[in-house]
Design an enzyme around this catalytic site. Structure first.
Site, PDB file in Angstrom:
ATOM      1  N   HIS A 216       0.627  -1.381  -0.347  1.00  0.00           N
ATOM      2  CA  HIS A 216       0.501   0.319  -0.214  1.00  0.00           C
ATOM      3  C   HIS A 216       0.799   1.322   0.219  1.00  0.00           C
ATOM      4  O   HIS A 216       0.414   2.273  -0.097  1.00  0.00           O
ATOM      5  CB  HIS A 216      -1.034   0.153   0.842  1.00  0.00           C
ATOM      6  CG  HIS A 216      -0.246  -0.351   2.180  1.00  0.00           C
ATOM      7  ND1 HIS A 216       0.244  -1.430   3.425  1.00  0.00           N
ATOM      8  CD2 HIS A 216       0.087   1.139   3.267  1.00  0.00           C
ATOM      9  CE1 HIS A 216      -0.048  -0.641   4.615  1.00  0.00           C
ATOM     10  NE2 HIS A 216       0.762   0.313   4.736  1.00  0.00           N
ATOM     11  N   ASP A 245      -0.114  -7.626  -0.369  1.00  0.00           N
ATOM     12  CA  ASP A 245       0.469  -6.048   0.491  1.00  0.00           C
ATOM     13  C   ASP A 245       1.967  -6.423   0.347  1.00  0.00           C
ATOM     14  O   ASP A 245       2.960  -6.291   1.594  1.00  0.00           O
ATOM     15  CB  ASP A 245       0.245  -5.584   2.113  1.00  0.00           C
ATOM     16  CG  ASP A 245       0.470  -4.798   2.401  1.00  0.00           C
ATOM     17  OD1 ASP A 245       0.293  -3.931   1.477  1.00  0.00           O
ATOM     18  OD2 ASP A 245      -0.636  -4.048   3.222  1.00  0.00           O
ATOM     19  N   GLY A 332       2.424   4.828  11.024  1.00  0.00           N
ATOM     20  CA  GLY A 332       3.938   5.258  10.641  1.00  0.00           C
ATOM     21  C   GLY A 332       4.827   3.720  10.749  1.00  0.00           C
ATOM     22  O   GLY A 332       5.686   3.384  10.590  1.00  0.00           O
ATOM     23  N   SER A 334       4.497   1.013   8.953  1.00  0.00           N
ATOM     24  CA  SER A 334       3.574  -0.209   7.669  1.00  0.00           C
ATOM     25  C   SER A 334       5.501   0.225   7.171  1.00  0.00           C
ATOM     26  O   SER A 334       5.823   0.705   6.698  1.00  0.00           O
ATOM     27  CB  SER A 334       2.846   0.411   6.476  1.00  0.00           C
ATOM     28  OG  SER A 334       2.102   0.467   7.188  1.00  0.00           O
ATOM     29  N   SER A 350       2.117  -4.984   7.781  1.00  0.00           N
ATOM     30  CA  SER A 350       0.653  -4.910   6.933  1.00  0.00           C
ATOM     31  C   SER A 350      -0.011  -3.430   7.796  1.00  0.00           C
ATOM     32  O   SER A 350      -0.183  -2.234   7.050  1.00  0.00           O
ATOM     33  CB  SER A 350      -0.003  -5.514   6.021  1.00  0.00           C
ATOM     34  OG  SER A 350      -0.732  -5.611   5.394  1.00  0.00           O
TER      35      SER A 350
END
Length: 493
Positions: A216, A245, A332, A334, A350
């Site tokens: 993402h 992802d 913050g 990911s 994820s």
């Protein structure tokens, strides 16, 4: 900056890397040889988590449909294997291989059929499910946004599967994608700056230096920098979200030297030696630029998570095949690294619910699947950073202490904070409550308020400024101000 060779310490921007995929140990011949001919009552072997994972894979192939899942008993250091066959020979085979055997009622095929029913009837934003081998059931979770008719729909679907097939529980937070990780990376997108984290350095299939991060993140923006105001240093090559992802991002400078480790703070690092499949029950560590180092255990595999769509207010972004854990994470984090104490690269952060004060669930994209899909290999292809640039080796079992917000997690030499992956939530000064930074609130700059531009001013401190500066606004500041407010210009995922 994009036209110059990236300093080695900046190339360590990724929270990790490794040198190569390790070959799995062949356990079965050894295990069989170590047992006598009457090994139906043989004691389970003492195994490391990585060896247990290898053994589980071999037993799944060997036992076929009789295999109904497995998990690692970290206390006893044993692999527990579920079998459904009444064939005593199957049990003997598993015991001879060194596993502890349990006879259970639900086959993997039945559990997967139950998951398909949930997908067809209960794909609701804020829900997730995964096979729990400890209970031999589907563990269904609903976040705090699943109420009213949605909750009734979910619970009725779970009930239709039967009490012996699935259970449902409520989570206090909301499921959301979380951008940031071991070391912060930044990109400019419509509406403002997007912040994510680099997970592991890799070598792309064409031999160029690259890194893995969350999908993402790669979908949100194309060009990425190692500082909020710096020029781009890497460009997205592949990005997949939803469904999976992960993103493969190539460094713009082909001479970039990358670090083969996870930076854990205070100049410390954990050397990564191989990609590793997760095993339910094993201890894992997560590094994130917002919350620093945290640890926990794997609670489920092949998890399905239904995030509220970031682009369609009435839609769902469903991601499959994730690792479910009880490790905390916040806005913050990911793309950051999930790894094991002995240097296995396991996952990329994820999304999830909760925070590092109250806990919650966090889901990770398996690294092995991302490598297979992109054709990349872990590590730097032999061009790793020099010894002088990587200070110290972290001991994941060291005492907790002062792990505040991940420290200055930009390169081996820039790391501030401790190297302790077992730091508790109380020791980790996090970014406050992320519960309002829901996926549905993350479409505009105003919605993504996790880290304001004013909190990340110094390029050197971008990836892990102290707890107070690192998107470390309070719960009220991180709750999503709404697109109309435009009060924050940095999206944190």
């Amino acid at each position: 900056m994009s036209h110059k060779r990236i300093p080695k310490r900046k190339a360590a921007i990724a929270a990790g890397s490794v040198v190569a995929l390790g070959a799995a140990a062949i356990l079965l011949p050894h295990a069989n040889a170590s047992q006598d001919g009457s090994s139906a009552d043989a004691a389970p072997k003492t195994l490391k988590a990585t060896d247990a994972s290898d053994l589980a894979s071999q037993l799944q192939d060997m036992l076929g449909q009789a295999f109904a899942g497995s998990y690692y008993d970290s206390g006893k250091q044993q692999l527990v294997v579920n079998v459904i066959s009444g064939d005593k020979n199957v049990i003997v085979q598993a015991k001879k291989a060194g596993a502890k055997v349990r006879e259970v009622g639900n086959s993997l095929a039945a559990l997967k059929a139950g998951a398909r029913t949930l997908k067809a009837k209960a794909t609701i934003p804020g829900t997730a499910w995964a096979v729990d081998p400890k209970t031999n059931k589907l563990a269904v979770t609903a976040d705090s946004s699943v109420t009213g008719a949605k909750w009734d729909r979910l619970t009725s679907t779970v009930k239709s599967l039967g009490a012996d097939m699935a259970t449902v529980k409520k989570s206090s937070g909301t499921f959301k994608t979380l951008v940031s990780g071991g070391d912060a990376i930044f990109a400019q997108a419509e509406g403002g700056t997007v912040r994510c984290s680099l997970g592991f350095n890799v070598t792309a299939s064409d031999g160029s230096p690259a890194f893995l991060t969350a999908g993402h993140c790669g979908v949100a923006a194309k060009a990425w920098s190692d500082s909020e105001t710096g020029q781009p240093v890497a460009t997205v090559d592949q990005a997949t979200f939803p469904g999976n992802d992960f993103s493969l991002v190539k460094y713009d400078d082909p001479a970039t030297q990358t670090a083969s480790e996870v930076n854990t703070g205070e100049g410390q690092a954990v050397q990564i030696t191989q990609a590793a499949d997760a095993t339910v029950g094993e201890q894992v560590f997560r590094m994130g630029s917002t919350t620093g180092l945290h640890n926990g255990s794997v609670t489920g595999l092949d998890a399905t998570v239904n995030f509220q769509s970031e682009t369609d207010p009435g839609g769902v972004d469903t991601v499959n095949g994730l690792i479910q854990t009880d490790v905390c994470a916040e806005a913050g984090d990911s793309g950051g690294s999930l790894f094991t104490q002995d240097g296995g690269a396991v996952g990329l952060t994820s999304g999830g619910s909760g925070d590092c004060t109250n806990g919650g669930e966090t889901f990770f994209q398996p690294v092995t699947a991302a490598l297979q899909a992109t054709g990349a290999t872990l590590g730097d292809g032999g061009a790793g950073a020099g010894a002088g640039d990587q200070a110290g080796t972290a001991d994941p079992s060291a005492s907790a202490g002062d792990q505040a917000g991940g420290g200055d997690a930009v390169g081996g030499g820039d790391q501030a904070g401790t190297a302790d992956p077992s730091a508790t939530a109380g020791d980790q000064s996090g970014a406050g409550d992320q519960s309002g930074v829901g996926a549905g609130d993350q479409s505009g700059a105003g919605d993504q308020s996790g880290v304001g531009a004013g909190d990340q001013s110094g390029a050197g401190d971008q990836s892990g400024v102290g707890a107070g500066d690192q998107s470390g606004v309070g719960a009220g500041d991180q709750s999503g101000t709404g697109a109309g407010d435009g009060s924050s210009q940095t999206e944190t995922h």
